[in-house]
Design a protein around this motif. Structure first.
Motif, PDB file in Angstrom:
ATOM      1  N   GLU A  33       0.822  -1.334   0.029  1.00 43.05           N
ATOM      2  CA  GLU A  33       0.023   0.141   0.033  1.00 43.05           C
ATOM      3  C   GLU A  33       0.648   1.280   0.197  1.00 43.05           C
ATOM      4  N   ASN A  41       1.134   4.086  -2.863  1.00 41.53           N
ATOM      5  CA  ASN A  41       1.060   5.572  -3.124  1.00 41.53           C
ATOM      6  C   ASN A  41       2.281   6.284  -3.197  1.00 41.53           C
ATOM      7  N   HIS A  88       0.838   8.767  -5.936  1.00 39.12           N
ATOM      8  CA  HIS A  88       0.649   9.957  -5.036  1.00 39.12           C
ATOM      9  C   HIS A  88       1.945  10.869  -5.050  1.00 39.12           C
ATOM     10  N   GLY A 125      -5.872   2.480   1.334  1.00 41.46           N
ATOM     11  CA  GLY A 125      -4.506   2.305   1.554  1.00 41.46           C
ATOM     12  C   GLY A 125      -3.870   2.401   2.896  1.00 41.46           C
TER      13      GLY A 125
HETATM   14 MG   LIG Z   1      -3.412   4.132  -1.530  1.00 44.78          MG
END
Ligand SMILES: [Mg+2]
Ligand SMILES: Nc1ncnc2c1ncn2[C@@H]1O[C@H](COP(=O)(O)OP(=O)(O)OP(=O)(O)O)[C@@H](O)[C@H]1O
Lengths: 111, 140
Positions: free
Chosen positions: B48, B52, B56, B110
């Motif tokens: 997770e 990310n 992101h 997440g």
């Molecule tokens: Mg995530």
């Protein structure tokens, strides 16, 4: 029952992997990967419509025994290559998710 | 047990490689003979975090340290940062764009999974500078 045996019993097709791994029993259905990450049981059968590389990664990390791709969804080329390499069994069926899971449950002897 | 260290460079926006680092750590822990529960916790929490970084954080770096007591994972990026960490930690909160949602990401689960599957977790983030997530999974 192994993935291969399940395929034979339900008329699913083997899309990648050896199909030799034993399915421990539980069936889990979902498509959103981080929900699957949090909930899919180890050794289980994961029913989804997501046939991309990330599905293979999620199956490996959750230690799922087998992926069942429902709704006739295809397995991406790179996902197939990765699945064969890491021996992740992926089965395919034109059935919708609920029917696919129900057929598998019956074959696996689940209530 | 002697301490072990692993370092991974995670490229941003490359979904074909996402999960490689967590997969490698999972295999390493399994080989080292850790219990399936510990292996599962680390694999889920780290995946997770890795995703990310990719989605992101614009990519980043992961450092994993294993000693006799715990597995420590540090995931650092120089991405946009998280303006409201408390909000980001909520189940279901996501700013994932449509193109990654179509791959199955964006449930907003997440960070909650990372919290659930690690024994300790801290998130440090500065808007415009980046984010560092530290997670610890205890071996006993
Ligand atoms: Mg995530
Ligand atoms: N490294 C990061 N840098 C910047 N923002 C982040 C980072 N990690 C998380 N976020 C923010 O926190 C939100 C929630 O993250 P979380 O992992 O819980 O969900 P998600 O990534 O959006 O979806 P999912 O993980 O369920 O696929 C993200 O949508 C994003 O806005």
């Amino acid at each position: 029952m192994t993935g291969k045996e399940l395929a034979a019993a339900c008329g699913f097709t083997l899309a990648c992997g050896s199909g030799e791994r034993e399915i421990g029993g539980e069936i889990y259905c979902c498509d959103l990967l981080s929900i699957v990450m949090g909930r899919a049981p180890a050794d289980g059968l994961w029913v989804t419509v997501m046939g991309n590389l990330n599905s293979i990664a999620v199956a490996v990390l959750t230690d799922s025994a087998c992926i069942l791709l429902a709704e006739g969804m295809g397995l991406d080329e790179d996902a197939k290559a990765r699945g064969d390499q890491q021996d992740v069994t992926v089965l395919k069926t034109p059935l919708p998710v609920y029917e696919a899971a129900r057929a598998a449950a019956k074959a696996l002897g689940l209530p | 047990m002697k301490g072990l260290h692993y370092h991974y460079q995670v490229p941003g926006d490359d979904f074909t490689r996402a999960g490689e680092a967590s997969g490698a750590i999972k295999a390493a822990l399994k080989k080292l003979g850790f219990s399936p529960q510990v292996v599962r916790k680390v694999a889920i929490a780290m995946y997770e975090g890795e995703i990310n970084l990719v989605i992101h954080g614009g990519g980043g770096e992961i450092d994993v340290d294993i000693d006799g007591e715990k597995v420590t994972m540090v995931l650092a990026d120089h991405g946009p940062g998280i303006p409201d960490i408390q909000k980001a930690m909520e189940e279901g909160w996501s700013t994932a764009p449509d193109n990654v949602r179509s791959l199955g990401f964006g449930a907003g689960m997440g960070l909650p999974n990372m919290k659930k599957y690690s024994d300790e977790m801290t998130v440090e983030s500065v808007v415009g500078e980046g984010t560092t997530v530290t997670m610890v999974v205890k071996l006993v």
